[in-house]
Design an enzyme around this catalytic site. Structure first.
Site, PDB file in Angstrom:
ATOM      1  N   CYS A   1      32.667  37.753  30.310  1.00 40.35           N
ATOM      2  CA  CYS A   1      33.560  38.990  30.188  1.00 40.35           C
ATOM      3  C   CYS A   1      34.794  38.244  29.364  1.00 40.35           C
ATOM      4  O   CYS A   1      35.604  37.317  29.939  1.00 40.35           O
ATOM      5  CB  CYS A   1      34.225  39.446  31.632  1.00 40.35           C
ATOM      6  SG  CYS A   1      35.695  40.326  31.523  1.00 40.35           S
TER       7      CYS A   1
ATOM      8  N   CYS B   1      38.716  39.436  31.106  1.00 38.20           N
ATOM      9  CA  CYS B   1      39.086  39.072  32.362  1.00 38.20           C
ATOM     10  C   CYS B   1      38.174  38.234  32.922  1.00 38.20           C
ATOM     11  O   CYS B   1      37.795  37.106  32.423  1.00 38.20           O
ATOM     12  CB  CYS B   1      39.593  40.199  33.360  1.00 38.20           C
ATOM     13  SG  CYS B   1      38.695  41.577  33.111  1.00 38.20           S
ATOM     14  N   SER B   2      37.167  38.535  34.182  1.00 39.97           N
ATOM     15  CA  SER B   2      36.155  37.649  34.366  1.00 39.97           C
ATOM     16  C   SER B   2      35.188  38.684  35.217  1.00 39.97           C
ATOM     17  O   SER B   2      34.666  38.389  36.227  1.00 39.97           O
ATOM     18  CB  SER B   2      36.738  36.766  35.410  1.00 39.97           C
ATOM     19  OG  SER B   2      37.964  36.896  36.241  1.00 39.97           O
ATOM     20  N   CYS B   3      34.869  39.920  34.856  1.00 39.36           N
ATOM     21  CA  CYS B   3      34.247  40.714  35.409  1.00 39.36           C
ATOM     22  C   CYS B   3      32.737  40.044  35.640  1.00 39.36           C
ATOM     23  O   CYS B   3      32.094  39.396  34.836  1.00 39.36           O
ATOM     24  CB  CYS B   3      33.793  42.084  34.549  1.00 39.36           C
ATOM     25  SG  CYS B   3      35.327  42.920  34.179  1.00 39.36           S
TER      26      CYS B   3
END
Lengths: 213, 105, 114
Positions: free
Chosen positions: A116, A119-121
């Site tokens: 991702c 962000c950090s999905c």
């Protein structure tokens, strides 16, 4: 409640970040204040918060591994998983919440890897919380441009003839990889196969390997 | 994913598309490295509420969300490790334009 | 500095140069798990969305990304979103934080051993 939140070492063997016995930080103060305000205003309850923590703690790569092992053994299930991974996960009894899940199949001519960049999905309701590196600037920046170099840092060296498909988790879907079933595992049970499926193999930064006999 | 074929869907699977090259401020889910790049529609996923409105607590209109597939060579040009590697990302309809209405690249 | 000269924002990292990937790893402490739980519960109840969480994290800027831990940034964003959706006021938060801080100097004391 069966869960003891004050263990000093987690089930995975990593130490928890210290909290109870270090000086109170500004942000910890804010967490306590926000939580107590939400309880006072009947927006949530202490019990609901504890239940949510336990539900999250119960999620781990073992859940994804069970899906993968079944897909390896049951072609019909694999078809279902690839068609609608959310429905297939729920059918196996896993509580993945409202998550929209897509399964990506590694084959002899495709290696999938998930990132991702914005962000950090992460498929947290399937695999639990992400590893720290998944959230890092290095992984988020480099994976879409130099996936082969990134993979080599994880010890996965793919020949240039093996096409890579990088999945940038930019919006509402979450992804996990069905790694290739290792050779020489024809006689293993579904449970024994699940033990070969690592977290990284389901992110695409690892591969499933046969046990050394 | 409960995807229905949309009547008059301008972005059928396989359609060549370009991600709009705009650079607005604010919360946006179309990553910069794909803006202005060309790819093909891999699948239509489903309509979702527009995160660019949700992010500000506003009532949000639904937009179709697509998965778009890009060749690494089309995204990174000579810097690609292998130009035939693929990148796939989810892009909302309002960030996608068909190639035949192309503005000169 | 939120925005590069070309309009790219700091969090939009795809394709940027960056160093090697570190395998440092830690598990989460109780206060971090509580922050995570508050996000899931408040968004599930409609107070704000994950998009609102991200918007504030982005607006907090690159320095926050570099200097604050993951869940420190989350509680800052959750709080901002909750104030924006009138779950409580800034004055109520300030009063409660002062009350919490007065309880003791460790997290255990300040959260009343819970």
């Amino acid at each position: 409640m069966p869960h003891d939140h004050h263990d000093h070492v987690s089930p995975s063997g990593h130490p928890y970040r210290a909290d109870d016995d270090t000086p109170l930080s500004y942000w910890q103060t804010m967490e306590i204040a926000v939580r107590e305000l939400l309880v006072e205003k009947d927006i949530t309850t202490a019990e609901e918060i504890n239940t949510q923590i336990d539900a999250m703690d119960a999620r781990s790569p073992a859940i994804g591994a069970a899906l993968v092992a079944r897909a390896w053994c049951d072609p019909e299930f694999k078809t279902q998983l690839l068609a609608d991974a959310s429905a297939a996960s729920r059918e196996m009894g896993f509580d993945i919440g409202p998550m929209h899940l897509i399964a990506l199949e590694n084959t002899a001519d495709t290696h999938n890897i998930v990132v991702c960049t914005l962000c950090s999905c992460y498929p947290r309701n399937l695999l639990g919380l992400p590893p720290d590196w998944y959230k890092s600037r290095a992984y988020r920046s480099r994976t879409v441009k130099e996936p082969r170099k990134v993979l080599s840092e994880f010890g996965v060296n793919l020949p240039n003839s093996m096409p890579i498909r990088v999945h940038d988790s930019t919006a509402d879907m979450r992804y996990f990889v069905i790694p290739m079933r290792p050779d020489g595992t024809e006689d293993l049970s579904q449970d024994a196969l699940a033990a070969l499926v690592t977290r990284d193999s389901m992110i695409g930064t690892g591969i499933a390997t046969a046990p050394i006999t | 994913m409960g995807t229905q074929a949309l009547v008059n869907d301008p972005f059928a699977v396989g359609t060549s598309v370009r991600i709009r090259p705009f650079m607005p401020p604010g919360h946006v889910r179309a990553p910069v490295y794909l803006r202005g790049k060309t790819g093909t529609i891999e699948r239509a996923i489903a309509p979702f509420k527009n995160p660019e409105q949700l992010a500000y607590g506003l009532p949000a209109k639904e937009h179709m969300l697509y998965r778009v597939r890009f060749r690494a060579g089309d995204v990174w040009d000579k810097d690609a490790e292998n130009p035939d590697d693929m990148i796939e990302a989810e892009i909302y309809a309002h960030w996608i334009e068909k190639m035949d209405q192309s503005h000169a690249a | 500095m939120d925005t590069q000269t070309d309009g790219r924002r700091w969090h939009d990292m795809g394709g940027q140069d960056a160093g090697p990937i570190s395998d440092d790893q830690h598990d989460f402490s109780l206060w971090e798990k509580r922050v995570d739980a508050l996000m899931i519960l408040c968004s599930g109840k409609g107070y704000f969305t994950v998009d609102g969480l991200r918007r504030v994290l982005e607006d907090m800027g690159e320095e926050a990304f570099e200097t604050m831990s993951y869940y420190e940034r989350w509680i800052a964003s959750i709080n901002q979103n909750l104030i924006e959706s009138s779950a409580y006021t800034t004055e109520e938060l300030a009063t409660k934080m002062a009350e919490v801080e007065a309880r003791g100097t460790t997290y255990g004391d300040a959260s009343l051993g819970k």
